[in-house]
Design a protein around this motif. Structure first.
Motif, PDB file in Angstrom:
ATOM      1  N   VAL A 251       0.838  -1.201   0.000  1.00 10.61           N
ATOM      2  CA  VAL A 251       0.000   0.000   0.000  1.00 10.61           C
ATOM      3  C   VAL A 251       0.873   1.250   0.000  1.00 10.61           C
ATOM      4  CG1 VAL A 251      -1.687   1.335   1.312  1.00 10.61           C
ATOM      5  CG2 VAL A 251      -1.942  -1.142   1.128  1.00 10.61           C
ATOM      6  N   TYR A 252       1.901   1.274   0.842  1.00  8.85           N
ATOM      7  CA  TYR A 252       2.786   2.436   0.875  1.00  8.85           C
ATOM      8  C   TYR A 252       3.537   2.609  -0.442  1.00  8.85           C
ATOM      9  CZ  TYR A 252       2.205   3.927   5.709  1.00  8.85           C
ATOM     10  OH  TYR A 252       1.694   4.441   6.883  1.00  8.85           O
ATOM     11  N   LYS A 253       3.927   1.512  -1.047  1.00  7.71           N
ATOM     12  CA  LYS A 253       4.603   1.593  -2.338  1.00  7.71           C
ATOM     13  C   LYS A 253       3.668   2.161  -3.398  1.00  7.71           C
ATOM     14  CE  LYS A 253       7.330  -1.109  -5.635  1.00  7.71           C
ATOM     15  NZ  LYS A 253       7.881  -2.450  -5.979  1.00  7.71           N
ATOM     16  N   MET A 254       2.372   1.799  -3.313  1.00  8.95           N
ATOM     17  CA  MET A 254       1.379   2.310  -4.263  1.00  8.95           C
ATOM     18  C   MET A 254       1.273   3.820  -4.205  1.00  8.95           C
ATOM     19  SD  MET A 254      -1.699  -0.436  -3.717  1.00  8.95           S
ATOM     20  CE  MET A 254      -2.899   0.781  -4.218  1.00  8.95           C
ATOM     21  N   ILE A 255       1.215   4.373  -2.999  1.00  8.59           N
ATOM     22  CA  ILE A 255       1.005   5.814  -2.897  1.00  8.59           C
ATOM     23  C   ILE A 255       2.295   6.596  -3.138  1.00  8.59           C
ATOM     24  CG2 ILE A 255      -0.968   5.558  -1.364  1.00  8.59           C
ATOM     25  CD1 ILE A 255       0.767   6.327   0.969  1.00  8.59           C
ATOM     26  N   GLU A 256       3.426   5.933  -3.053  1.00 10.36           N
ATOM     27  CA  GLU A 256       4.703   6.608  -3.305  1.00 10.36           C
ATOM     28  C   GLU A 256       5.095   6.564  -4.779  1.00 10.36           C
ATOM     29  OE1 GLU A 256       6.526   8.328  -1.304  1.00 10.36           O
ATOM     30  OE2 GLU A 256       5.515   7.900   0.593  1.00 10.36           O
ATOM     31  N   THR A 257       4.538   5.627  -5.521  1.00 12.11           N
ATOM     32  CA  THR A 257       4.930   5.443  -6.929  1.00 12.11           C
ATOM     33  C   THR A 257       3.928   6.134  -7.852  1.00 12.11           C
ATOM     34  OG1 THR A 257       5.847   3.282  -6.362  1.00 12.11           O
ATOM     35  CG2 THR A 257       5.476   3.750  -8.713  1.00 12.11           C
ATOM     36  N   PRO A 258       4.374   7.045  -8.721  1.00  8.52           N
ATOM     37  CA  PRO A 258       3.445   7.707  -9.653  1.00  8.52           C
ATOM     38  C   PRO A 258       2.749   6.676 -10.539  1.00  8.52           C
ATOM     39  CG  PRO A 258       5.579   8.818  -9.625  1.00  8.52           C
ATOM     40  CD  PRO A 258       5.740   7.545  -8.851  1.00  8.52           C
ATOM     41  N   VAL A 259       1.486   6.918 -10.802  1.00  6.33           N
ATOM     42  CA  VAL A 259       0.697   6.003 -11.634  1.00  6.33           C
ATOM     43  C   VAL A 259       1.040   6.259 -13.092  1.00  6.33           C
ATOM     44  CG1 VAL A 259      -1.616   5.305 -12.336  1.00  6.33           C
ATOM     45  CG2 VAL A 259      -1.147   5.890  -9.942  1.00  6.33           C
ATOM     46  N   VAL A 260       1.398   5.204 -13.810  1.00  4.25           N
ATOM     47  CA  VAL A 260       1.671   5.300 -15.241  1.00  4.25           C
ATOM     48  C   VAL A 260       0.419   4.873 -15.987  1.00  4.25           C
ATOM     49  CG1 VAL A 260       3.116   4.503 -17.144  1.00  4.25           C
ATOM     50  CG2 VAL A 260       4.121   4.837 -14.874  1.00  4.25           C
ATOM     51  N   LEU A 261      -0.152   5.794 -16.740  1.00  2.28           N
ATOM     52  CA  LEU A 261      -1.388   5.510 -17.459  1.00  2.28           C
ATOM     53  C   LEU A 261      -1.093   5.013 -18.850  1.00  2.28           C
ATOM     54  CD1 LEU A 261      -3.491   8.638 -16.371  1.00  2.28           C
ATOM     55  CD2 LEU A 261      -3.385   6.380 -15.317  1.00  2.28           C
ATOM     56  N   LYS A 262      -1.992   4.180 -19.357  1.00  2.13           N
ATOM     57  CA  LYS A 262      -1.840   3.642 -20.694  1.00  2.13           C
ATOM     58  C   LYS A 262      -2.398   4.603 -21.726  1.00  2.13           C
ATOM     59  CE  LYS A 262      -1.990  -1.142 -19.098  1.00  2.13           C
ATOM     60  NZ  LYS A 262      -2.649  -2.456 -19.216  1.00  2.13           N
TER      61      LYS A 262
END
Length: 505
Positions: A494-505
């Motif tokens: 969960v912490y990794k999710m909020i720290e990593t920018p979301v790459v959109l397709k």
């Protein structure tokens, strides 16, 4: 500073989004982060009053407390409260905006709402480390997606990673997850970084193969499987009235029988929650006259349309039955709309309730209510003036349209409020009480006194009147919930999710 964002969306309503958000708010706060809840648009009949008198969804009030921050209207800038079929009150930044049909809202208001919502989210982004966003219903309602301001549009606006919550208790969980993801477009699906399976009962090992299949089929990790927990945290949605607490058979099991009438347009039904914590007290919902029986205490709750629900009471035969109960000694307690129904008349000269009809009430209290266009929403304190409760100070909140006036001296005002006003009415024998004070039973000393009064009437020994405060109970519940969720999901992911920018397709 731009806050990081985590959004909790669901495969359907009542899958547990609010509870998961509440847990994350407490977890992040305990971990030293400045966290805030947010829901752009909420439809709920259970609401919360902020310190400055704004009205927001009750869930966001609860989540703010779990996050250890003061609730504001920026946390829920748009609130919809259903009044009639296809008509809702629209509340913007905590204040009444207008009543609007579903068609008008979708066609004309939704786009106007976006700048309001964006203003709130930008303010929160500048003040907090993490925003925990809650979605509404499902993000995959294809008939609503182009006008949905509560789900993926908010995820895009905040660059949030999305966790999809599915309820395994209701069945069809795998299909609901696959179906939801299939309906999302590629950009939306790219935001979904994790799945939580909620309300699990049974042996964890029996689900392993299904979890493995789901991760392989979707390419999205299952962050955890959360076992069902029945915890004392207030709900906001009327769907929660079908919860385990109310499913348990109550009649005949306990010394004291507390019943609440389930009005069609019931609001703030959580007012009755504290009775669940009282020893030897059974709590039940009454949907029709056959279920009424002879309770020791009958609560008539708030309503979003008091006159229509009053007419429903009469049509269902409750009017005569309630009068008969008062003769037999049942204590009657009306809150807000329930208080108005207990009176002689309800007058609606400005058509606030709908078509401007007036109505004759149940006539158990000599009071008259006149509905007006000014809505009272305020946190309040007061002191009881009558009855066998002693000099108790109470805290609560008011949410109502209308002013209620006592007609004669056959009743006393129930409370004197801190602003000098008088609230409610109580009969001389103390057996019928009406008040505008929501949250009154959360004053645990007062509730224990009511229970003891009922126990003494039945020849039972009174309970100790020293009780844990409501705040202490809520704090304990937040900690239990946070630990329960932390123990059953992978918080590192969960912490990794909020720290990593979301790459959109």
């Amino acid at each position: 500073m731009t806050a990081k964002a985590l959004m909790i969306q669901g495969t359907a309503s009542d899958v547990g989004k609010s509870m998961i958000c509440t847990a994350f708010c407490r977890i992040f706060s305990d971990d030293g982060m400045k966290v805030v809840p947010f829901k752009s648009q909420n439809m709920a009949l259970n609401s919360f009053v902020t310190i400055d008198g704004g009205e927001i969804g009750r869930a966001q009030g609860v989540q703010a407390e779990a996050a250890k921050v003061i609730a504001t209207t920026d946390m829920n800038p748009v609130l919809l409260k259903p009044k009639q079929d296809m008509v809702s009150e629209v509340i913007v930044h905590g204040k009444h905006f207008m009543d609007m049909s579903a068609t008008s809202y979708r066609n004309h208001f939704v786009q106007k709402a976006m700048p309001i919502v964006e203003q709130s989210i930008h303010k929160l982004q500048n003040e907090f480390d993490v925003i925990v966003l809650e979605g509404a219903g499902s993000p995959a309602e294809i008939n609503l997606k182009d006008r949905d301001i509560a789900n993926m549009r908010m995820a895009h606006a905040t660059d949030a990673a999305v966790i999809l919550v599915a309820d395994i208790e209701r069945g069809g969980m795998f299909a609901s997850v696959i179906g939801t993801l299939a309906i999302l477009d590629e950009t939306e699906r790219a935001r979904v970084k994790g799945i939580i399976i909620n309300k699990f009962r049974g042996m964890r090992e029996l689900l392993d193969d299904g979890v493995e299949w789901l991760e392989k089929e979707t390419g999205i990790p299952v962050l955890g499987i959360i076992p069902y927990i029945d915890i004392n945290i207030e709900a906001e949605d009327s769907l929660a009235l079908s919860s385990l607490r109310f499913k348990k058979p109550k009649q005949g099991e306990f010394s004291i029988d507390v019943a609440m009438i389930r009005l069609p347009r019931i609001s703030n039904f959580t007012d009755i929650d504290p009775f669940f914590d009282e020893p030897e007290v059974g709590v039940r919902l009454v949907r029709n006259i056959k279920e009424l029986g002879e309770p020791d205490l009958l609560v008539i709750p708030g309503s979003k349309n008091t006159i229509e629900d009053l007419q429903w009471l009469k049509n269902e035969g409750f009017e005569r039955a309630v009068h008969e109960l008062t003769v037999k000694g049942t204590k009657i307690f009306g809150i807000c709309g329930g208080f108005q129904m207990l009176g002689h008349s309800l007058q609606d000269p400005n058509a606030v309730e709908g078509d401007g009809r007036s109505a004759i009430g149940l006539s158990l209290l000599p009071v008259t209510t006149i509905f007006n266009t000014e809505k009272k929403t305020v946190q309040m304190t007061g002191k009881i003036m009558a009855g066998n409760f002693g000099s108790i100070s109470l805290t609560g909140y008011e949410i109502h349209l209308g002013k209620t006036v006592i007609e004669n001296e056959s009743v006393h005002p129930f409370m004197k409020l801190s602003d000098g006003r008088y609230d409610g009415a109580i009969t001389l024998d103390g057996n019928v009480i009406g008040t505008y004070f929501h949250g009154i039973f959360n004053n645990r000393e007062f509730t224990r006194k009511i229970v003891n009064e009922l126990r003494i009437r039945k020849g039972l020994k009174p309970l100790n009147e020293k009780v844990q405060t409501d705040y202490e109970r809520r704090e304990a519940a937040y900690q239990i919930l946070a630990k329960h969720v932390r123990d059953n999901i992978d918080m590192n992911k969960v912490y990794k999710m909020i720290e990593t920018p979301v790459v959109l397709k």
